[in-house]
Write a protein that holds these residues in place. Structure first.
Motif, mmCIF file in Angstrom:
data_model
loop_
_atom_site.group_PDB
_atom_site.id
_atom_site.type_symbol
_atom_site.label_atom_id
_atom_site.label_comp_id
_atom_site.label_asym_id
_atom_site.label_seq_id
_atom_site.Cartn_x
_atom_site.Cartn_y
_atom_site.Cartn_z
ATOM 1 N N VAL A 148 -15.800 -18.790 23.505
ATOM 2 C CA VAL A 148 -16.174 -20.195 23.353
ATOM 3 C C VAL A 148 -14.947 -20.963 22.882
ATOM 4 O O VAL A 148 -14.262 -20.529 21.952
ATOM 5 C CB VAL A 148 -17.313 -20.340 22.312
ATOM 6 N N TRP A 149 -14.644 -22.064 23.551
ATOM 7 C CA TRP A 149 -13.496 -22.884 23.135
ATOM 8 C C TRP A 149 -13.986 -24.015 22.249
ATOM 9 O O TRP A 149 -14.842 -24.799 22.656
ATOM 10 C CB TRP A 149 -12.757 -23.442 24.347
ATOM 11 N N GLN A 207 -18.302 -27.409 13.532
ATOM 12 C CA GLN A 207 -18.207 -26.960 14.921
ATOM 13 C C GLN A 207 -17.977 -25.448 14.994
ATOM 14 O O GLN A 207 -18.575 -24.757 15.822
ATOM 15 C CB GLN A 207 -17.037 -27.706 15.588
ATOM 16 N N GLU A 227 -21.138 -23.642 14.154
ATOM 17 C CA GLU A 227 -22.049 -23.756 15.293
ATOM 18 C C GLU A 227 -21.657 -22.766 16.384
ATOM 19 O O GLU A 227 -22.509 -22.078 16.953
ATOM 20 C CB GLU A 227 -21.964 -25.196 15.825
ATOM 21 N N ALA A 228 -20.354 -22.676 16.666
ATOM 22 C CA ALA A 228 -19.882 -21.756 17.705
ATOM 23 C C ALA A 228 -20.229 -20.317 17.332
ATOM 24 O O ALA A 228 -20.695 -19.544 18.169
ATOM 25 C CB ALA A 228 -18.373 -21.918 17.898
ATOM 26 N N VAL A 241 -23.944 -19.737 17.862
ATOM 27 C CA VAL A 241 -24.290 -19.614 19.282
ATOM 28 C C VAL A 241 -23.942 -18.216 19.791
ATOM 29 O O VAL A 241 -24.736 -17.575 20.483
ATOM 30 C CB VAL A 241 -23.536 -20.699 20.093
ATOM 31 N N GLN A 247 -26.441 -15.279 21.127
ATOM 32 C CA GLN A 247 -26.318 -14.692 22.464
ATOM 33 C C GLN A 247 -25.943 -13.214 22.405
ATOM 34 O O GLN A 247 -25.489 -12.654 23.396
ATOM 35 C CB GLN A 247 -25.314 -15.491 23.294
ATOM 36 N N VAL A 283 -24.522 -28.453 20.732
ATOM 37 C CA VAL A 283 -25.039 -27.091 20.795
ATOM 38 C C VAL A 283 -25.045 -26.590 22.234
ATOM 39 O O VAL A 283 -24.664 -25.457 22.521
ATOM 40 C CB VAL A 283 -26.463 -27.051 20.204
ATOM 41 N N GLN A 340 -23.179 -27.453 24.824
ATOM 42 C CA GLN A 340 -21.890 -27.139 25.453
ATOM 43 C C GLN A 340 -21.348 -25.798 24.954
ATOM 44 O O GLN A 340 -20.771 -25.038 25.724
ATOM 45 C CB GLN A 340 -20.879 -28.287 25.295
ATOM 46 N N LEU A 341 -21.596 -25.474 23.673
ATOM 47 C CA LEU A 341 -21.166 -24.166 23.164
ATOM 48 C C LEU A 341 -21.964 -23.050 23.830
ATOM 49 O O LEU A 341 -21.425 -22.018 24.206
ATOM 50 C CB LEU A 341 -21.339 -24.110 21.643
ATOM 51 N N ASN A 342 -23.280 -23.281 24.003
ATOM 52 C CA ASN A 342 -24.120 -22.280 24.646
ATOM 53 C C ASN A 342 -23.690 -22.031 26.084
ATOM 54 O O ASN A 342 -23.629 -20.891 26.536
ATOM 55 C CB ASN A 342 -25.583 -22.747 24.630
#
Lengths: 358, 304
Positions: free
Chosen positions: A186-187, A196, A199-200, A203, A207, B255, B257-259
């Motif tokens: 993730v960038w 941010q 959040e990354a 996520v 996943q 959220v 765009q990260l996913n």
């Protein structure tokens, strides 16, 4: 008189005039930081090195720094101001300061500049960088052993060669010990944005990742992993030991102090010359933080062995056979990567999915 | 590309969390702007709330006291703005920008001893029974209490503005301060209260970042959230209901765009990142600028 000649003239007055007036003026060293000194990561370590310089030279040196300087025109303004205020040497400590540094250096030929992690140099501009990919190889090795879901999450900052090297090195060494491993990348498009980054990390955990590698500067992903429970992380730029032994199981520590002390010393005795250095574990610019007891003993031993082999030069993290992502050959069996290719690295190795954003 | 790895339930649940700090900050700013005050210092009040809340929570061990402290800290900073703009009649835009810069510096100073310190944990509130409903339960009813408090504040603001006499006065002050003054309402007092409410909400939003979402203190940790809150107020055309929509849109895009990236979708993230701002501009064009409170950003002096 246009602006450029005005600046050049004032620089000349400062460079030649000031020393003539007071011979034993302290050497003035400026530092430009991309984040706050309290980020606990990248900028924190640069500031530790600045303090080491002050300790080493005492009253003979005077340091100034400006923190949280955006990468762009604002950086040029900050550097110009430092140069006009009589700085003899200026460290610009982020990749994005490269062109601003070159521009300002052209206007102040008598001020020395040191730019971190870039590749451009000039008569009065040196480049210095650390071989972070060596540390990434060790992290990948540990991560490949630790993961149970076989999904490793990677928080990238910007798609630049330095970050791509890290992803490739980590992937190759995770794959070596765990053929089923998969990377989710993730960038974040930032060096520092705790919300941010958290959040990354969340996520990636949602996943399925159970190991998170980060190339961003804050400790937020560590906190996110700790909250999630069974997730491993590695400290980035700084040791981040407050999250040991779990989730942080090891770290890459940037140690700039020896280089900064050497270069400031060189300016003082007049032996400074432009150079382009790229130091690794061997020279101590890249340190591997303590591997905690959350890692099985035999994995810890093999990781330390890998670290030592990289340090003494008997092993290069990019040793063939390695193919590019599209399947074409990059390195033949036994061949090692040359620095030029690494410095411009803009491709993933075979096995990593996804594209590098343009 | 593997879209199946995105769990829509977790996505929607994290959307609500991601939207909460900007929702809190935006609802406070909305009240201030409806009273005719343009306070561009949201970012500064948020970061001050973040550090004050963190300090109080660490020292008392109670996140709730931390949030209370954050509200007080944000309100105190906003009153500096209030005194300067309402009593000393300084320019609101310039003073607001200065407040942001001041807040960033002040918070860095206050937070120096708190870098790397861990915050007391703030447990999620599993609403009994409701949280067991399939699909809806995990999305809506398994968050920390602040997510719900944020929505209650929005509801309260809506009731206040549209169903109460005091709300009517506040709107009158915002629409035409000379007329409100002529009717005998105290323009300054109304505005000072609205400013303080805005500061308190921004403080809560900042503390949500430092106590729940990140959760730790780092300098500059709001990283522009205050500016997004300002944009959402315009996007919502100064209405509380649309504000929730706007905050979820902004939070959702972050959220999402990260996913998508983690799932390996090759859409340039720049497009997604700019959609909320494009939507704001589009809304502004469609709504035309005439809907903003009539006295927004104007200096009031009784003798003029």
């Amino acid at each position: 008189m246009n602006r450029r000649t005005l600046l050049a003239t004032s620089a000349a007055i400062l460079a030649f005039g000031a020393p003539a007036m007071a011979q034993d003026d302290p050497t003035k060293v400026g530092f430009v930081y991309v984040g706050p000194v309290g980020d606990g990561g990248w900028t924190y370590e640069h500031d530790q090195a600045r303090q080491a310089v002050e300790e080493e030279f005492g009253d003979a040196v005077e340091t100034v720094y400006v923190e949280s300087v955006p990468e762009g025109p604002d950086a040029e303004r900050v550097m110009t101001e430092m140069a006009l205020n009589g700085a003899d040497l200026i460290f610009t400590t982020s990749f994005g300061y490269m062109d601003p540094t070159m521009n300002v250096a052209a206007k102040f030929p008598d001020v020395k500049f040191e730019h971190a992690t870039g590749y451009k140099t000039a008569e009065n501009v040196s480049a210095y960088n650390a071989r972070f990919y060596e540390g990434r190889a060790v992290q990948g090795h540990i991560a490949g052993h630790l993961t149970e879901s076989n999904v490793i999450g990677y928080i990238g900052s910007f798609p630049i060669p330095e970050v791509v090297q890290g992803i490739n090195a980590a992937y190759l060494h995770a794959k070596e010990v765990n053929p089923d491993v998969e990377f989710k990348i993730v960038w974040a498009y930032t060096w520092f944005d705790p919300a941010q980054e958290a959040e990354a990390a969340n996520v990636l955990i949602e996943q399925g990742a159970d190991v998170i590698l980060q190339h961003t500067d804050s400790t937020a992903p560590q906190a996110a992993a700790e909250a999630a429970g069974n997730v491993y992380t590695f400290g980035q730029a700084s040791d981040m030991a407050e999250y040991a032994p779990m989730p942080r199981v090891s770290s890459i520590i940037d140690n700039w102090a020896p280089y900064y002390i050497e270069r400031v010393g060189a300016v003082m005795d007049g032996t400074w010359e432009t150079s382009n250095v790229w130091h690794g574990i061997d020279e101590g610019m890249v340190g591997i933080g303590e591997i905690t007891e959350a890692v099985p003993a035999e994995v810890k031993a093999s990781a330390e062995d890998l670290r030592d082999r990289i340090a003494d030069g008997s092993y290069h993290p990019f040793t063939g056979p390695i193919n590019r992502q599209d399947g074409s050959e990059w390195l033949a069996d036994g061949e090692t990567a040359d620095d030029e290719t690494l410095l411009g690295m803009n491709f993933y190795v075979e096995g990593i999915e996804g594209d590098i954003p343009e | 590309m593997d879209l199946s790895s995105i769990n829509p339930i977790l996505l929607l649940a994290s959307l609500m969390v991601a939207a909460t700090p900007i929702l809190l900050a935006a609802i406070g700013e909305l009240v201030a702007e409806r009273a005719g005050v343009l306070n561009l210092g949201v970012e500064g009040m948020m970061i001050t709330g973040a550090v004050v809340g963190f300090i109080v929570a660490v020292n008392t061990g109670s996140p709730w006291l931390g949030f209370a402290g954050a509200a007080v800290g944000g309100a105190a900073l906003s009153l500096v703005f209030g005194v300067l703009t309402q009593y000393l009649l300084s320019n609101q835009v310039a003073t607001g920008l200065a407040l942001t810069l001041f807040g960033l510096g002040l918070s860095a100073l206050l937070g120096q001893g708190y870098i790397g310190v861990k915050a007391p944990s703030f447990p999620d509130l599993d609403v009994p029974l409701l949280s067991d409903i399939p699909v809806i339960g995990p999305i809506v009813f398994r968050h920390d209490p602040m997510v719900y408090l944020g929505l209650f504040i929005v509801l309260g603001v809506w009731l206040f503005l549209n169903r109460s006499r005091a709300g009517l006065i506040l709107r009158a002050v915002g629409e035409n301060h000379d007329a409100a003054h002529a009717l005998g309402y105290s323009v300054r007092r109304t505005r000072m209260l609205a400013i303080a409410f805005g500061g308190a909400c921004a403080g809560l939003g900042g503390a949500y970042l430092s106590l729940v979402r990140v959760p730790q203190w780092t300098e500059g940790m709001t990283a522009g959230a205050g500016w997004i809150a300002l944009a959402i107020v315009v996007f919502a055309s100064w209405r509380p209901g649309r504000l929730v929509l706007g905050a979820y849109l902004f939070g959702g895009v972050t959220v999402l765009q990260l996913n998508l990236q983690a799932a390996g979708v090759a859409i340039p993230v720049e497009y997604l990142s700019m959609t909320p701002y494009l939507a704001t501009i589009a809304v502004l064009v469609i709504m035309s600028a005439g809907r903003s409170p009539g006295s927004l950003g104007k200096i009031f002096h009784a003798a003029r």
